[in-house]
Design a protein around this motif. Structure first.
Motif, PDB file in Angstrom:
ATOM      1  N   ASN A  91       0.833  -1.211   0.000  1.00 14.84           N
ATOM      2  CA  ASN A  91       0.000   0.000   0.000  1.00 14.84           C
ATOM      3  C   ASN A  91       0.859   1.250   0.000  1.00 14.84           C
ATOM      4  OD1 ASN A  91      -2.348  -1.432  -0.062  1.00 14.84           O
ATOM      5  ND2 ASN A  91      -2.829  -1.184   2.091  1.00 14.84           N
ATOM      6  N   GLY A 108       2.006   2.296  -3.326  1.00 10.14           N
ATOM      7  CA  GLY A 108       1.017   2.798  -4.266  1.00 10.14           C
ATOM      8  C   GLY A 108      -0.010   1.794  -4.737  1.00 10.14           C
ATOM      9  N   ASP A 135      -3.330   0.354  -4.676  1.00  9.64           N
ATOM     10  CA  ASP A 135      -4.629   0.719  -4.126  1.00  9.64           C
ATOM     11  C   ASP A 135      -5.578  -0.478  -4.144  1.00  9.64           C
ATOM     12  OD1 ASP A 135      -5.535   0.470  -6.772  1.00  9.64           O
ATOM     13  OD2 ASP A 135      -5.577   2.626  -7.122  1.00  9.64           O
ATOM     14  N   SER A 136      -6.822  -0.269  -3.716  1.00 11.74           N
ATOM     15  CA  SER A 136      -7.757  -1.387  -3.590  1.00 11.74           C
ATOM     16  C   SER A 136      -8.074  -2.036  -4.934  1.00 11.74           C
ATOM     17  CB  SER A 136      -9.042  -0.940  -2.893  1.00 11.74           C
ATOM     18  OG  SER A 136      -9.660   0.103  -3.620  1.00 11.74           O
ATOM     19  N   SER A 142      -5.189  -4.075  -5.922  1.00 14.27           N
ATOM     20  CA  SER A 142      -5.099  -5.261  -5.065  1.00 14.27           C
ATOM     21  C   SER A 142      -5.940  -6.405  -5.619  1.00 14.27           C
ATOM     22  CB  SER A 142      -5.557  -4.933  -3.641  1.00 14.27           C
ATOM     23  OG  SER A 142      -4.687  -4.026  -3.039  1.00 14.27           O
TER      24      SER A 142
END
Length: 81
Positions: free
Chosen positions: A31, A34, A36-37, A40
Protein backbone atom coordinates in the motif's frame (compact mmCIF):
# COMPACT_ATOMS: atom_id res chain seq x y z
CA UNK A 1 9.26 -23.59 -7.14
CA UNK A 2 11.17 -22.38 -4.09
CA UNK A 3 10.52 -19.23 -2.06
CA UNK A 4 13.12 -17.12 -3.87
CA UNK A 5 11.60 -18.00 -7.26
CA UNK A 6 8.13 -17.20 -5.92
CA UNK A 7 9.39 -13.84 -4.60
CA UNK A 8 10.88 -12.94 -7.98
CA UNK A 9 7.61 -13.75 -9.75
CA UNK A 10 5.54 -11.83 -7.18
CA UNK A 11 7.78 -8.76 -7.59
CA UNK A 12 7.30 -8.96 -11.37
CA UNK A 13 3.51 -8.98 -10.97
CA UNK A 14 3.59 -6.10 -8.48
CA UNK A 15 5.82 -3.99 -10.75
CA UNK A 16 3.28 -4.32 -13.57
CA UNK A 17 0.58 -2.94 -11.28
CA UNK A 18 2.76 -0.31 -9.57
CA UNK A 19 5.36 0.63 -12.19
CA UNK A 20 6.57 3.66 -10.27
CA UNK A 21 7.45 1.57 -7.19
CA UNK A 22 11.16 1.67 -6.42
CA UNK A 23 13.11 -1.50 -5.85
CA UNK A 24 11.08 -3.06 -3.11
CA UNK A 25 12.15 -4.94 -0.02
CA UNK A 26 10.17 -8.09 0.59
CA UNK A 27 8.82 -6.58 3.82
CA UNK A 28 7.75 -3.24 2.27
CA UNK A 29 4.05 -2.45 2.54
CA UNK A 30 2.54 -2.67 -0.93
CA UNK A 31 0.00 0.00 0.00
CA UNK A 32 2.81 2.42 0.82
CA UNK A 33 4.27 1.70 -2.63
CA UNK A 34 1.02 2.80 -4.27
CA UNK A 35 -1.02 -0.40 -4.54
CA UNK A 36 -4.63 0.72 -4.13
CA UNK A 37 -7.76 -1.39 -3.59
CA UNK A 38 -8.50 -1.82 -7.30
CA UNK A 39 -4.92 -2.84 -8.02
CA UNK A 40 -5.10 -5.26 -5.06
CA UNK A 41 -7.96 -7.09 -6.76
CA UNK A 42 -5.98 -7.19 -10.00
CA UNK A 43 -2.97 -8.47 -8.04
CA UNK A 44 -4.91 -11.43 -6.65
CA UNK A 45 -6.24 -12.32 -10.10
CA UNK A 46 -2.80 -12.12 -11.71
CA UNK A 47 -1.23 -14.19 -8.93
CA UNK A 48 -3.91 -16.86 -9.31
CA UNK A 49 -3.23 -17.01 -13.04
CA UNK A 50 0.57 -16.92 -12.71
CA UNK A 51 0.75 -19.64 -10.06
CA UNK A 52 -2.26 -21.73 -11.08
CA UNK A 53 -3.93 -21.36 -7.69
CA UNK A 54 -7.25 -20.14 -6.41
CA UNK A 55 -7.36 -18.02 -3.27
CA UNK A 56 -10.13 -19.06 -0.92
CA UNK A 57 -12.29 -16.35 0.67
CA UNK A 58 -10.53 -16.69 4.03
CA UNK A 59 -7.14 -16.22 2.32
CA UNK A 60 -8.12 -12.86 0.83
CA UNK A 61 -7.37 -11.05 4.10
CA UNK A 62 -5.27 -7.89 3.88
CA UNK A 63 -2.53 -9.43 5.99
CA UNK A 64 -1.85 -12.09 3.36
CA UNK A 65 -1.23 -9.44 0.67
CA UNK A 66 0.47 -6.76 2.76
CA UNK A 67 3.95 -7.32 1.32
CA UNK A 68 5.91 -9.53 -1.03
CA UNK A 69 6.97 -11.61 1.99
CA UNK A 70 3.39 -12.29 3.12
CA UNK A 71 2.35 -13.20 -0.42
CA UNK A 72 5.33 -15.56 -0.74
CA UNK A 73 4.32 -17.26 2.51
CA UNK A 74 0.76 -17.72 1.27
CA UNK A 75 1.82 -18.98 -2.16
CA UNK A 76 4.47 -21.28 -0.70
CA UNK A 77 1.79 -22.98 1.35
CA UNK A 78 -0.49 -23.30 -1.71
CA UNK A 79 2.13 -24.51 -4.17
CA UNK A 80 3.86 -27.18 -2.08
CA UNK A 81 4.60 -30.10 -4.39
Amino acid sequence: MDQSEIAIAVREVVRVLVPDAPTMADSASLNSLGLDSLASVELTLRLEERFGVIFEDDELAFGNFESVATIVDLLSAKTVT
